[in-house]
Design a protein around this motif. Sequence first.
Motif, PDB file in Angstrom:
ATOM      1  N   THR A 185      -4.546   5.608  -5.824  1.00 57.13           N
ATOM      2  CA  THR A 185      -3.424   4.823  -6.327  1.00 57.13           C
ATOM      3  C   THR A 185      -2.582   5.602  -7.344  1.00 57.13           C
ATOM      4  OG1 THR A 185      -4.917   3.876  -7.987  1.00 57.13           O
ATOM      5  CG2 THR A 185      -4.545   2.598  -5.974  1.00 57.13           C
ATOM      6  N   THR A 238       0.819  -1.207   0.000  1.00 60.16           N
ATOM      7  CA  THR A 238       0.000   0.000   0.000  1.00 60.16           C
ATOM      8  C   THR A 238       0.855   1.260   0.000  1.00 60.16           C
ATOM      9  OG1 THR A 238      -1.663  -1.214   1.272  1.00 60.16           O
ATOM     10  CG2 THR A 238      -1.907   1.167   1.166  1.00 60.16           C
ATOM     11  N   TYR A 287      -0.241   1.558 -10.842  1.00 64.05           N
ATOM     12  CA  TYR A 287      -1.161   0.564 -10.291  1.00 64.05           C
ATOM     13  C   TYR A 287      -2.166   0.105 -11.341  1.00 64.05           C
ATOM     14  CZ  TYR A 287      -4.706  -1.507  -7.233  1.00 64.05           C
ATOM     15  OH  TYR A 287      -5.600  -2.371  -6.652  1.00 64.05           O
ATOM     16  N   PHE A 346       2.015   1.610  -3.688  1.00 59.92           N
ATOM     17  CA  PHE A 346       1.017   1.891  -4.720  1.00 59.92           C
ATOM     18  C   PHE A 346       0.051   3.025  -4.358  1.00 59.92           C
ATOM     19  CE2 PHE A 346       2.215  -2.422  -6.054  1.00 59.92           C
ATOM     20  CZ  PHE A 346       2.399  -2.202  -7.405  1.00 59.92           C
ATOM     21  N   ALA A 347      -0.092   3.300  -3.070  1.00 62.52           N
ATOM     22  CA  ALA A 347      -1.000   4.387  -2.651  1.00 62.52           C
ATOM     23  C   ALA A 347      -0.342   5.179  -1.522  1.00 62.52           C
ATOM     24  CB  ALA A 347      -2.342   3.818  -2.213  1.00 62.52           C
ATOM     25  N   ASN A 377      -5.863  -3.280  -1.473  1.00 57.10           N
ATOM     26  CA  ASN A 377      -6.230  -2.890  -2.839  1.00 57.10           C
ATOM     27  C   ASN A 377      -7.491  -2.021  -2.881  1.00 57.10           C
ATOM     28  OD1 ASN A 377      -4.520  -4.300  -5.083  1.00 57.10           O
ATOM     29  ND2 ASN A 377      -4.747  -5.837  -3.478  1.00 57.10           N
ATOM     30  N   ASP A 380      -5.367  -2.641 -11.329  1.00 59.21           N
ATOM     31  CA  ASP A 380      -6.743  -2.165 -11.408  1.00 59.21           C
ATOM     32  C   ASP A 380      -7.491  -2.878 -12.534  1.00 59.21           C
ATOM     33  OD1 ASP A 380      -8.933  -0.648 -10.747  1.00 59.21           O
ATOM     34  OD2 ASP A 380      -8.310   1.090 -11.921  1.00 59.21           O
ATOM     35  N   SER A 394      -7.745   1.182  -2.001  1.00 59.49           N
ATOM     36  CA  SER A 394      -7.484   2.617  -2.042  1.00 59.49           C
ATOM     37  C   SER A 394      -7.979   3.231  -3.349  1.00 59.49           C
ATOM     38  CB  SER A 394      -5.989   2.895  -1.892  1.00 59.49           C
ATOM     39  OG  SER A 394      -5.729   4.280  -2.011  1.00 59.49           O
TER      40      SER A 394
END
Length: 261
Positions: free
Chosen positions: A237, A68, A241, A71-72, A232, A245, A234
């Motif tokens: 992103t 996380t 990502y 990616f976010a 996953n 997605d 979030s």
Amino acid sequence: MKTQIQNFWFRLLTNLNFWLTLWSIMFAYFFLVGILNLFFGSRLIPDFLLTIATFTKVSTILTCLIYTSFFAPKDYLLRAALLFTFAADVVLAIDNISPFGIILFCFAQYFHTSRYAKVSPKFFIAWTFFIILLFIFAHFYQIPAIYAAGFAYGSSLILNLGLAIQWLKRKTPRFRRAAICNFIGFMLFIACDLTVLISFFSRMQFLPIFLYQPANFICWIFYFPSQILLANSSALTKSYYRPFDSELKRLSKKSKLINQL
């Protein structure tokens, strides 16, 4: 040389197969050790393998936090929730009925709740006061901390599932993947905690003691995928990502259940 190393790690950490392989290996190890220990005990599985399995379980949550954060990185609330989840797991790995560990889980759920603050700010403020008053009440009437924390945690978890359903029903295409992952993640989270309750009541001898070990084993079958899904969930992103997605959306289209949500 430094740039090449950085590029290597970037390509590795943005590769879907890397994360799927890592999580699959970790799950396979603690699942295999756990089920063999369940049926054969110390006759087949020595203590050091169980210790490694416990370390692997806790490490899975750390990987979700790293995932996380990569990616976010601007989803601070989700990262805080996973950080407190990881801290709680470390404490509970040492003592699985630690009130402090459950309180850390309460903070994790609180940060998940705060992610929905924009949905209903007034309700979020009211919920904050409710949690504060709950612990004041428990302290005043000398209610054991583990029961007060357990009630706060359980009610927060159920609340988060309700808020996840509310988010999902909005059917906003831009956030559809995040909403689906969030909803299923909390469904699995609750399934995990139901088995934890069975484990706890077995340890307290309110339920047959033979349920204790199977419940401890089964809970992680729900818990690990729940944390992957929440990692996953979030909506903030990074651009790299997008392959994740797209893949998650492709998988969701194959599910009749998800399409009906």
